[in-house]
Design a protein around this motif. Structure first.
Motif, PDB file in Angstrom:
ATOM      1  N   LEU A 226       0.829  -1.206   0.000  1.00 50.85           N
ATOM      2  CA  LEU A 226       0.000   0.000   0.000  1.00 50.85           C
ATOM      3  C   LEU A 226       0.864   1.256   0.000  1.00 50.85           C
ATOM      4  O   LEU A 226       0.544   2.263  -0.662  1.00 50.85           O
ATOM      5  N   SER A 227       1.941   1.227   0.768  1.00 53.04           N
ATOM      6  CA  SER A 227       2.843   2.379   0.788  1.00 53.04           C
ATOM      7  C   SER A 227       3.453   2.605  -0.590  1.00 53.04           C
ATOM      8  O   SER A 227       3.574   3.752  -1.058  1.00 53.04           O
ATOM      9  N   SER A 228       3.820   1.510  -1.270  1.00 54.27           N
ATOM     10  CA  SER A 228       4.384   1.640  -2.617  1.00 54.27           C
ATOM     11  C   SER A 228       3.343   2.172  -3.587  1.00 54.27           C
ATOM     12  O   SER A 228       3.635   3.027  -4.440  1.00 54.27           O
ATOM     13  N   ILE A 229       2.116   1.680  -3.482  1.00 56.22           N
ATOM     14  CA  ILE A 229       1.042   2.174  -4.363  1.00 56.22           C
ATOM     15  C   ILE A 229       0.833   3.664  -4.158  1.00 56.22           C
ATOM     16  O   ILE A 229       0.676   4.432  -5.123  1.00 56.22           O
ATOM     17  N   ARG A 230       0.841   4.097  -2.915  1.00 59.05           N
ATOM     18  CA  ARG A 230       0.650   5.525  -2.651  1.00 59.05           C
ATOM     19  C   ARG A 230       1.774   6.357  -3.262  1.00 59.05           C
ATOM     20  O   ARG A 230       1.526   7.408  -3.886  1.00 59.05           O
ATOM     21  N   LEU A 231       3.014   5.915  -3.103  1.00 53.45           N
ATOM     22  CA  LEU A 231       4.141   6.659  -3.659  1.00 53.45           C
ATOM     23  C   LEU A 231       4.098   6.678  -5.193  1.00 53.45           C
ATOM     24  O   LEU A 231       4.351   7.705  -5.836  1.00 53.45           O
ATOM     25  N   ILE A 232       3.775   5.530  -5.800  1.00 50.22           N
ATOM     26  CA  ILE A 232       3.717   5.471  -7.263  1.00 50.22           C
ATOM     27  C   ILE A 232       2.616   6.374  -7.791  1.00 50.22           C
ATOM     28  O   ILE A 232       2.800   7.101  -8.791  1.00 50.22           O
ATOM     29  N   ALA A 233       1.448   6.353  -7.121  1.00 49.24           N
ATOM     30  CA  ALA A 233       0.336   7.212  -7.563  1.00 49.24           C
ATOM     31  C   ALA A 233       0.706   8.672  -7.420  1.00 49.24           C
ATOM     32  O   ALA A 233       0.386   9.498  -8.283  1.00 49.24           O
ATOM     33  N   HIS A 234       1.357   8.984  -6.298  1.00 47.22           N
ATOM     34  CA  HIS A 234       1.756  10.385  -6.102  1.00 47.22           C
ATOM     35  C   HIS A 234       2.764  10.829  -7.171  1.00 47.22           C
ATOM     36  O   HIS A 234       2.656  11.950  -7.713  1.00 47.22           O
ATOM     37  N   LEU A 247      -7.007  12.997 -11.525  1.00 49.97           N
ATOM     38  CA  LEU A 247      -8.049  12.776 -10.535  1.00 49.97           C
ATOM     39  C   LEU A 247      -8.046  11.311 -10.080  1.00 49.97           C
ATOM     40  O   LEU A 247      -8.139  11.000  -8.889  1.00 49.97           O
ATOM     41  N   SER A 248      -7.915  10.411 -11.034  1.00 47.65           N
ATOM     42  CA  SER A 248      -7.890   8.978 -10.686  1.00 47.65           C
ATOM     43  C   SER A 248      -6.683   8.641  -9.823  1.00 47.65           C
ATOM     44  O   SER A 248      -6.772   7.879  -8.857  1.00 47.65           O
ATOM     45  N   LEU A 249      -5.538   9.242 -10.174  1.00 46.68           N
ATOM     46  CA  LEU A 249      -4.333   8.963  -9.398  1.00 46.68           C
ATOM     47  C   LEU A 249      -4.434   9.510  -7.980  1.00 46.68           C
ATOM     48  O   LEU A 249      -3.960   8.886  -7.023  1.00 46.68           O
ATOM     49  N   ARG A 250      -5.075  10.713  -7.868  1.00 44.75           N
ATOM     50  CA  ARG A 250      -5.269  11.255  -6.525  1.00 44.75           C
ATOM     51  C   ARG A 250      -6.204  10.368  -5.709  1.00 44.75           C
ATOM     52  O   ARG A 250      -6.017  10.167  -4.506  1.00 44.75           O
ATOM     53  N   GLN A 251      -7.222   9.807  -6.356  1.00 46.09           N
ATOM     54  CA  GLN A 251      -8.134   8.905  -5.671  1.00 46.09           C
ATOM     55  C   GLN A 251      -7.414   7.621  -5.231  1.00 46.09           C
ATOM     56  O   GLN A 251      -7.640   7.105  -4.125  1.00 46.09           O
ATOM     57  N   VAL A 252      -6.561   7.122  -6.127  1.00 44.54           N
ATOM     58  CA  VAL A 252      -5.780   5.939  -5.760  1.00 44.54           C
ATOM     59  C   VAL A 252      -4.867   6.241  -4.575  1.00 44.54           C
ATOM     60  O   VAL A 252      -4.741   5.447  -3.630  1.00 44.54           O
ATOM     61  N   GLU A 253      -4.229   7.412  -4.632  1.00 45.05           N
ATOM     62  CA  GLU A 253      -3.322   7.788  -3.539  1.00 45.05           C
ATOM     63  C   GLU A 253      -4.085   7.942  -2.232  1.00 45.05           C
ATOM     64  O   GLU A 253      -3.636   7.479  -1.167  1.00 45.05           O
ATOM     65  N   SER A 254      -5.263   8.570  -2.307  1.00 43.25           N
ATOM     66  CA  SER A 254      -6.062   8.762  -1.099  1.00 43.25           C
ATOM     67  C   SER A 254      -6.554   7.425  -0.555  1.00 43.25           C
ATOM     68  O   SER A 254      -6.507   7.180   0.660  1.00 43.25           O
ATOM     69  N   LEU A 255      -7.007   6.559  -1.459  1.00 42.32           N
ATOM     70  CA  LEU A 255      -7.477   5.242  -1.016  1.00 42.32           C
ATOM     71  C   LEU A 255      -6.346   4.432  -0.397  1.00 42.32           C
ATOM     72  O   LEU A 255      -6.527   3.753   0.620  1.00 42.32           O
ATOM     73  N   ALA A 256      -5.150   4.494  -0.991  1.00 40.76           N
ATOM     74  CA  ALA A 256      -4.000   3.781  -0.442  1.00 40.76           C
ATOM     75  C   ALA A 256      -3.627   4.329   0.931  1.00 40.76           C
ATOM     76  O   ALA A 256      -3.282   3.565   1.857  1.00 40.76           O
ATOM     77  N   SER A 257      -3.702   5.674   1.075  1.00 37.47           N
ATOM     78  CA  SER A 257      -3.380   6.278   2.377  1.00 37.47           C
ATOM     79  C   SER A 257      -4.371   5.840   3.443  1.00 37.47           C
ATOM     80  O   SER A 257      -3.987   5.501   4.570  1.00 37.47           O
ATOM     81  N   ASP A 258      -5.679   5.843   3.088  1.00 42.98           N
ATOM     82  CA  ASP A 258      -6.684   5.402   4.061  1.00 42.98           C
ATOM     83  C   ASP A 258      -6.497   3.932   4.426  1.00 42.98           C
ATOM     84  O   ASP A 258      -6.596   3.543   5.597  1.00 42.98           O
ATOM     85  N   SER A 259      -6.244   3.101   3.419  1.00 44.43           N
ATOM     86  CA  SER A 259      -6.039   1.681   3.684  1.00 44.43           C
ATOM     87  C   SER A 259      -4.793   1.457   4.531  1.00 44.43           C
ATOM     88  O   SER A 259      -4.764   0.582   5.408  1.00 44.43           O
ATOM     89  N   LEU A 260      -3.736   2.242   4.273  1.00 44.14           N
ATOM     90  CA  LEU A 260      -2.511   2.114   5.053  1.00 44.14           C
ATOM     91  C   LEU A 260      -2.751   2.476   6.519  1.00 44.14           C
ATOM     92  O   LEU A 260      -2.217   1.837   7.425  1.00 44.14           O
ATOM     93  N   ALA A 261      -3.575   3.501   6.745  1.00 41.52           N
ATOM     94  CA  ALA A 261      -3.915   3.872   8.124  1.00 41.52           C
ATOM     95  C   ALA A 261      -4.673   2.752   8.818  1.00 41.52           C
ATOM     96  O   ALA A 261      -4.447   2.453  10.005  1.00 41.52           O
TER      97      ALA A 261
END
Length: 429
Positions: A226-234, A247-261
């Motif tokens: 999840l951390s890697s997905i967030r960094l790649i999306a960012h 917009l899709s990448l920001r959504q992916v990054e946000s979803l990855a951040s929430d899931s990581l939490a």
């Protein structure tokens, strides 16, 4: 005074009493012997020309004194009172023998009582004195005696005294059997409790190990992914100029951040409750405060400032050891002060626990498993530490307090999984 109800002579353990029918039979038998011998003696005395009033009075005095012993308070009766009752009985008997030598046959009852109520040395001396009266009485009354008057009572006296001593030994053995059975029952109960505690400890240790393994696996797989997905999306979002893709990448990054939490929260909940804040020192301080508040023990905690971040399994092992040691202190040591120290020993971490309690013989503890319930706690503690590659040193002595030193190696403390680093603390490159 009944043979089964009288206190035992000094030097004998408290008697285990025979069954109720046996007790009643022995009481009745003893009184029947006294009654029969007294009646026979009185009848023969009258037949020898002794006035009936004197013979009957002597017989009634013997029966009255013997019966009075039955009504003595048995629970509060002391051995000295029993001895004086027997001496009084012998005095009444001697008075009856002075009236007629036919009353000498009651000597058998005196020998039975002497063998049971007196220590062996005094019982033999008393029996010899009674035999002397038996031997002299015919001479004083008739001026002569016979071999039958000597050897008959002698053999009967030895037999009666031996039976009485044998019965006393049976009582002693019954008491010893009763004590052993009671001790065995207590040992079985303690063993059952220890087995239950061991089963609980094993289940707890297994649950902690499994939770720690799951936490580590989640950290090393899902959390890192999840951390890697967030960094790649960012990174991709910063390079794209397509609004829809951004917009899709920001959504992916946000979803990855929430899931990581969420994953971080799950990993934190999988850790042992005492180590939720990741600080062994804080957990030790809490259990020491609890010991101080509940048992009134003065406590101190010293933590080496150079102590590195410890792996989770090391923290858990030391914490469980501290809990077990402090439980022993509270239950068995009668200590007033406990000092706990966490020390950085290079490749190992050492936890010293010192109390000023009663202590125990360490050499005896090393060779035996019967010191008490606390010895099992120490053995379980040592086994737990050995499974983690460490050990336990014990120093103690009777009245000198106890010092425990638990030590564990710091394995792979520089990696995130081993050092207790939480998911997300390190971002993949």
């Amino acid at each position: 005074m009944s043979l089964v109800d009288a206190p035992l002579p000094r030097g004998h353990a408290p008697s285990g009493r025979p069954s109720e029918p046996t007790v009643r039979a022995m009481e009745v038998g003893q009184h029947l012997i006294a009654l029969a011998l007294t009646i026979i003696g009185a009848i023969r005395a009258v037949g020898d020309g002794v006035p009936a009033a004197a013979a009957i009075t002597a017989g009634l005095a013997i029966l009255a004194w013997h019966t009075a012993g039955t009504f003595l308070p048995r629970k509060t009766l002391s051995p000295n009172a029993v001895v004086w009752w027997l001496v009084g009985f012998a005095a009444v008997w001697i008075a009856a023998v002075a009236v007629s030598p036919e009353f000498v046959w009651l000597a058998f009852l005196l020998w039975l009582l002497a063998g049971h109520l007196l220590p062996l040395r005094w019982g033999v001396a008393f029996s010899v004195f009674v035999f002397a009266v038996v031997a002299i009485a015919p001479i004083l009354h008739h001026g002569t005696t016979s071999y039958a008057n000597l050897f008959g009572p002698l053999i009967g006296g030895i037999f009666a005294f031996g039976i009485s001593r044998g019965y006393l030994q049976l009582l002693h053995e019954a008491a010893e059997r009763e004590r052993l059975v009671t001790s065995l029952k207590l040992a079985q109960a303690e063993m059952s409790e220890l087995q239950d505690e061991l089963a609980v400890a094993q289940r707890e240790a297994g649950a902690i190990a499994e939770r720690t393994r799951i936490s580590r696996d989640i950290h090393d797989t899902i959390a890192q992914a999840l951390s890697s997905i967030r960094l790649i999306a960012h990174a991709a979002n910063s390079r794209t100029e397509d609004p829809a893709a951004a917009l899709s990448l920001r959504q992916v990054e946000s979803l990855a951040s929430d899931s990581l939490a969420d994953v971080r929260r799950i990993v934190a909940e999988l850790l042992p409750a005492e180590l939720e804040d990741g600080a062994l020192a804080a957990a030790l301080e809490r259990i020491l405060d609890r010991a101080r508040d509940e048992a009134g023990i003065a406590v101190e905690l010293h933590v080496d400032e150079t102590l590195p971040l410890l792996p989770t399994e090391v923290e858990v092992g030391l914490l469980r050891s501290a809990q077990s040691a402090l439980a022993n202190v509270r239950l068995h040591a009668a200590a007033t002060r406990v000092v706990v120290s966490l020390i950085d020993a290079g490749d190992t971490v050492r936890m010293d626990i010192i109390d000023d309690g009663r202590g125990f013989d360490v050499a005896e503890w090393d060779q035996s498993s019967t010191i008490g319930a606390s010895s099992y706690g120490l053995r379980f503690m040592r086994n737990r530490l050995r499974e983690l590659g460490g050990g336990l040193d014990v120093e103690s002595g009777p009245g000198e307090g106890t010092a425990l030193s638990a030590y564990l190696p710091i394995r792979a403390a520089d990696t995130g999984a081993a050092s207790g680093t939480h998911p997300g603390d390190e971002e993949p490159a």
